[in-house]
Design a protein around this motif. Structure first.
Motif, short mmCIF file in Angstrom:
data_model
loop_
_atom_site.label_atom_id
_atom_site.label_comp_id
_atom_site.label_asym_id
_atom_site.label_seq_id
_atom_site.Cartn_x
_atom_site.Cartn_y
_atom_site.Cartn_z
N LEU A 108 17.77 -15.14 -62.25
CA LEU A 108 18.69 -14.10 -61.73
C LEU A 108 18.28 -12.88 -62.37
CD1 LEU A 108 22.22 -15.58 -61.46
CD2 LEU A 108 20.79 -14.70 -59.49
N ALA A 109 18.20 -12.90 -63.65
CA ALA A 109 17.84 -11.58 -64.69
C ALA A 109 16.41 -11.19 -63.85
CB ALA A 109 17.62 -12.01 -65.84
N LYS A 110 15.35 -11.78 -63.60
CA LYS A 110 14.34 -11.24 -63.07
C LYS A 110 14.46 -10.51 -61.79
CE LYS A 110 9.55 -12.82 -61.95
NZ LYS A 110 9.07 -14.02 -61.35
N LEU A 111 15.29 -11.49 -61.14
CA LEU A 111 15.59 -10.72 -59.53
C LEU A 111 16.29 -9.23 -59.82
CD1 LEU A 111 15.59 -11.18 -56.50
CD2 LEU A 111 17.91 -12.32 -56.86
N ALA A 112 17.27 -9.45 -60.71
CA ALA A 112 18.16 -8.16 -60.89
C ALA A 112 17.22 -6.89 -61.41
CB ALA A 112 19.23 -8.34 -61.86
#
Lengths: 268, 194
Positions: free
Chosen positions: A74-78
């Motif tokens: 999720l962090a990478k996507l954000a």
């Protein structure tokens, strides 16, 4: 009366928001996406940018990956989205704890959406609102009308993507969510979702009268007039949809022109 | 070089990303020497007035900001902290702008916070490109700056409040230019090319 109505809308020029929702799995958008001139329709960042150019007011990215590496994913996507998008975006899907959200904030997310985890542990809403501010916390609810035996039919909250019915009544829960510090409610009517027959207007209007925070309506969009209805009769602050945008059935630009012509304040 | 004042102000990542997209070099810093030596300074803000003012005072950044002579751009809570006083936590602020920060009290059923896209209207002489007059910008706030002699753009939400301010080398916006699509990018560029 029609003139009064129009004057009211124009004295308050806060635009009604149009929000495409993208489902993400393993870093790729799922569900068919039928966009012309897209190099890679599976790339959530490219698709998001396309929607932004087309005039979307905000985007919701829902990660449906089931994995232990969720937080990192999720962090990478954000971070990727935040680097490319100049409009606000919400990230949701499997957020359960403060630590999940801390990472997302640091990665540039504007808001997070929580659903089942908040129902299972309502204090999560307080913790997020106190830690990051209410504007950061979208509480998503899935509900449908259930016949209550001897009791009158009522709306009940469902969990796990709608598979699990609870005994919690919709209007009690959204009121509690607001009191605990939710900044917005994203309400999906399971009875309307996928029907393309229009939004749950009566329930939305009732919710809008009940709450002080903005309401994002989801489920049932099939044609442009459904959005006119959701912002007038349904009193919603934002309308969210997925497939009608992904398949190009309704363009964001033409939808907004249609709303503008119907005297609904929008950002053109 | 642009300095962005780093004072634990919540989500300021989006400002950094916006500058990246514009291809601008910057440094995120709390070092008074670096801030004083910058060509321009951005003072972002997300958070409550009371705790952020307390932090600025404790670190001496309040005096650093007051003493700056290069162009300074306050964004959102950054703009509010440049004013004289905030009703949020009833706290005295930096006092660059004499105006007061007040809480929205709905006059016509408006929801608070004021969240979403609303139009800005230029007001007299302005540092803002004409192209942004009447454009929608993205807002998230429960407190607003009243209009005054330094108001260069306004927005209506029940009442009319200051969307942008300017006094000497101090510039400010209540909305989030970094999240306001093309209009926001234009306003960031307006500041960066002063």
């Amino acid at each position: 009366m029609a003139i009064c109505h129009s004057t009211d809308q124009h004295s308050n020029m806060l635009a009604k928001r149009i929000i495409p929702c993208l489902d993400i799995k393993d870093g790729r958008t799922v569900k068919g996406v039928n966009f012309v001139a897209l190099r890679d329709a599976g790339d959530p960042v490219e698709l998001g940018a396309k929607y932004s150019e087309a005039g979307a007011d905000e985007l919701v990215f829902l990660d449906i990956t089931a994995t232990h590496e969720k937080r990192k994913t999720l962090a990478k996507l954000a971070r990727q989205i935040a680097g490319h998008l100049n409009i606000p975006f919400t990230i949701g899907g499997g957020i359960k704890a403060l630590e999940d959200v801390d990472v997302l904030l640091d990665s540039g997310a504007d808001k997070v959406s929580i659903n089942s985890a908040a129902v299972r542990r309502p204090e999560l809403i307080d913790e997020l609102a106190n830690g990051f501010g209410s504007q950061f916390v979208v509480v998503a609810v899935d509900a449908r009308i259930v016949s209550g035996g001897q009791a009158p039919d009522d709306w009940f909250i469902h969990l796990n993507g709608g598979r699990l019915k609870t005994e919690i009544k919709l209007f009690d829960w959204v009121k509690e969510a607001q009191e605990r510090g939710a900044g917005e409610i994203l309400f999906t009517s399971m009875d309307h979702d996928g029907t393309k027959a229009g939004f749950a207007l009566d329930a939305l209007a009732k919710m809008s009268d009940l709450l002080d925070i903005p309401i994002i309506a989801s489920g049932g969009a099939g044609k442009k007039d459904h959005f006119v209805d959701v912002f007038t009769h349904g009193k919603a602050d934002a309308g969210l949809a997925a497939s009608i945008f992904h398949f190009g059935e309704i363009g964001i630009g033409e939808l907004k022109q249609h709303l503008d012509a119907a005297n609904v304040p929008v950002r053109l | 070089m642009i300095s962005i004042i780093n004072y634990n102000a919540g989500n300021i990542r989006s400002v950094l990303f916006a500058l990246d997209r514009l291809g601008v070099d910057y440094q995120l810093t709390a070092d008074p020497k670096v801030i004083r030596g910058a060509d321009k300074v951005i003072f972002p803000g997300v958070g409550a007035a009371g705790s952020t003012m307390a932090h600025l005072r404790a670190t001496g950044l309040d005096e650093v900001i007051r003493g700056l002579t290069q162009p300074v751009f306050g964004i959102c809570v950054g703009m509010q902290l440049l004013c004289s006083h905030s009703e949020e936590n009833d706290v005295d602020c930096l006092g660059i702008f004499p105006d007061k920060v007040k809480k929205f009290r709905p006059v016509n059923g408006e929801k608070v916070p004021h969240m979403g896209w609303n139009t800005i209207h230029h007001n007299g002489d302005s540092w803002l490109s004409e192209a942004t007059d009447g454009e929608h910008c993205y807002y998230v706030h429960s407190y607003y700056v009243e209009t005054g002699a330094h108001t260069v753009a306004t927005t209506d939400y029940g009442i009319t409040f200051s969307a942008c301010l300017r006094k000497d080398n101090f510039y400010a916006a209540q909305f989030h230019p970094e999240k306001s699509a093309k209009a926001g990018e234009q306003i960031l560029s307006d500041f960066l090319t002063l």
